[in-house]
Every structure is written in C-alpha cells, then in structure tokens.
Motif scaffolding. Sequence first.
Motif, PDB file in Angstrom:
ATOM      1  N   LEU A   1       0.823  -1.208   0.000  1.00 30.24           N
ATOM      2  CA  LEU A   1       0.000   0.000   0.000  1.00 30.24           C
ATOM      3  C   LEU A   1       0.856   1.257   0.000  1.00 30.24           C
ATOM      4  N   LEU A   2       1.881   1.292   0.845  1.00 37.76           N
ATOM      5  CA  LEU A   2       2.727   2.474   0.910  1.00 37.76           C
ATOM      6  C   LEU A   2       3.476   2.674  -0.405  1.00 37.76           C
ATOM      7  N   ALA A   3       3.922   1.600  -1.017  1.00 37.41           N
ATOM      8  CA  ALA A   3       4.598   1.699  -2.316  1.00 37.41           C
ATOM      9  C   ALA A   3       3.645   2.226  -3.381  1.00 37.41           C
TER      10      ALA A   3
ATOM     11  N   ILE B   1       9.835   9.807   3.266  1.00 33.07           N
ATOM     12  CA  ILE B   1       9.438   8.842   4.297  1.00 33.07           C
ATOM     13  C   ILE B   1      10.661   8.237   4.967  1.00 33.07           C
ATOM     14  N   ARG B   2      11.632   7.845   4.156  1.00 32.82           N
ATOM     15  CA  ARG B   2      12.825   7.209   4.726  1.00 32.82           C
ATOM     16  C   ARG B   2      13.639   8.204   5.550  1.00 32.82           C
TER      17      ARG B   2
ATOM     18  N   TYR C   1      -5.209   2.331   7.752  1.00 31.47           N
ATOM     19  CA  TYR C   1      -3.898   2.849   8.136  1.00 31.47           C
ATOM     20  C   TYR C   1      -2.861   1.764   8.457  1.00 31.47           C
ATOM     21  N   PRO C   2      -3.198   0.721   9.254  1.00 35.97           N
ATOM     22  CA  PRO C   2      -2.168  -0.271   9.607  1.00 35.97           C
ATOM     23  C   PRO C   2      -1.487  -0.918   8.412  1.00 35.97           C
ATOM     24  N   GLN C   3      -2.146  -0.969   7.263  1.00 37.25           N
ATOM     25  CA  GLN C   3      -1.555  -1.609   6.089  1.00 37.25           C
ATOM     26  C   GLN C   3      -0.401  -0.809   5.494  1.00 37.25           C
ATOM     27  N   MET C   4      -0.281   0.442   5.891  1.00 38.51           N
ATOM     28  CA  MET C   4       0.790   1.264   5.318  1.00 38.51           C
ATOM     29  C   MET C   4       2.154   0.844   5.830  1.00 38.51           C
TER      30      MET C   4
ATOM     31  N   GLY D   1       9.048  -5.646   5.320  1.00 42.31           N
ATOM     32  CA  GLY D   1      10.350  -5.044   5.570  1.00 42.31           C
ATOM     33  C   GLY D   1      10.236  -3.776   6.387  1.00 42.31           C
ATOM     34  N   PHE D   2       9.973  -2.657   5.710  1.00 40.49           N
ATOM     35  CA  PHE D   2       9.860  -1.358   6.358  1.00 40.49           C
ATOM     36  C   PHE D   2       8.583  -1.348   7.197  1.00 40.49           C
TER      37      PHE D   2
END
Length: 322
Positions: A194-196, A212-213, A261-264, A270-271
């Motif tokens: 999701l974040l990607a 973000i990183r 939200y938790p899926q992000m 990994g991240f």
Amino acid sequence: MFEGFDFTDFWEDCEYAREKYVSDPPSDELIASVEQELGYKLPASYIWLMKRHNGGIPVNTCFPTDVPTSWAEDHVAITGIFGIGREKLYSLCGGLGSRFMIDEWEYPDIGVAVCNCPSAGHDMIFLDYRECGPQGEPKVVHIDQEYDYEITPLADSFEDFIRGLVNEEVYEPDPDEEKAENLDLVRTAPFSSLLAELCRKSGAPEAAERWIRDIAEQIVEDKGFFALHGDKESWLLYDIQFWLYTNAFPGVTEQQYLEIYPQMMVAADGFSTGGYAPGFVEDWLKSRKKTGEIQKKNGGLFLSESAKAELEGQLHQVCRKG
C-alpha cells in the motif's frame, strides 16, 4: 539431587509469586494424590525441589533453544514453576494448572504442564512422558499453541531444565546494534504494497520515498528504534501518509482511513513499525481536524492547501538535514 548447584537467590520471592505460586512444602500424601489425579509419577528431582520451595518464580526465566518459537528466535521464557498442590492458581492441580491447560486449552495430553509462560497460556512447558511412560523419567519440552501446538525438546530431565535456565539479560539486545539494524531497515527495506502504491501515485515516487525514509531515519536516530508515537517526527510521518493516501484515494472517510492505516507500515514485510497503537493516530487526526489542517468535504477528508504548503516546507527541510 542437583549436586553442586547453588540455589542461593534462585527464587524471586515477590508478593505476586507468594500469592499465585508458592505453597507449603507438600506431604507424601499430597504428592501421591496429585500424581493419581494427573496420571503420572512426578520426577524425583522435581519433588526434591518442591519440598524445599513449592512452586514460584525463578530469577532466571529463560531457556536456550536451537530453533525459533513464537516467543523468540533462540530461547523460550517462563513466568513461573507450578508447585505440587491444588490451592494456588498456578499449581499442578490449581485453577490454571496442568489439567486445565489440557482440557480447556486443548494442549496435547503427553504429560504434565509444569511451567507457564509470559504469553498467558499460548505456550507452556511440559514434562513429556511419551517415551518413558507414566511411571518413567520425563523429558522437558516447550509446546507452542501459536505454532499449532508444535513441540520443541528442551532438556532430558527436569533437573537439566533447571540447571539450564539463564537470566533474561542474556538476550537483551545491544542498543547500538539494534539502532544500526533499524537504520538499515528504514534506509533499505521494501515498503508495504500500500505504501509503495501511494508513492507511485504521488507524481514524484522517488521524492515521496526519500521523504518517508528520511523522517524514519530521524526517528531512529532519536529513539534508537523505529516506532511511531505522539512526537513531532511521528506526526510528520502521519501527515505525509495522509497526504499521499488522500492524493491517491480522495474522498476517504475518517473510519475508512483509520481502518486502512495499519496496512501502510505495520503489515509490511520489511519497512515496518513492528506494531500498531491506534490511539496515537486517532489523537493526531483529531488534532489536525480541530486546527483545520484536515478538513471534511462531502463526507471525505482532505489536507487543506495551507497545511499542504507547510508540510512541503517541512519535508524539504528534513531532506536537507539528511
């Protein structure tokens, strides 16, 4: 029994231990009746120890393993050792004793539950009589409910198990090593799907990922690990996640956003923060709505233009620092 083993300071005789575990030394009659109720002859080393201290919490609560369990990669932990009796909650025939774990929690009936674990019933230490029979000398095993009741051998006897206990400090991570691992994680680990996706739909994927990183790296530098709480940097990351999400999926409601939200980060391979405390996100959203930085239109939430401009300025500042 236990030749050469020093039991000085073996037990942690706190109030909780005395209330939940420790009973008076068992009589021979009580031992016989407990053995009859359980259907197994208790090991001589266990009886020897219980006659000197009938149940309790040891100072050393970890036992090394060669294979990972639901508790850790290289060890299991116990909360306490059941005493011989019925009166205490954590005793062999107590309210949360051996038969309860077999009958109610459906642990395999291979012997006697002798130690509980910090997971509140989701893993246990058993005396295993499968090879020796009900009258023989049992081995000690770990049974992991979380892994479909997987059985992991620990020791050939109860005495060996007691001798093998080590202090939890042995497994405490080195702070510098943990920080280095977390820095590597936030710098290189793949994002959740999701974040990607949100970064790809932002119009500037590389910049969004870098923001973000960089924020995550600053969080690790400050805390020594990556976790989102109620601090300034965490709120900045909440802001950019919301900005990216509403850019990709406009019209999201408050309830929908909190559910997704938790899926992000938490669901990432990994991240990831490695956990999720919804109260922090809810507090952030409530505050942003109160100040007008997050507004509502046609039932959906969006970031105000002034808040967008301020966020972009903050992000460019973070990247310059990095």
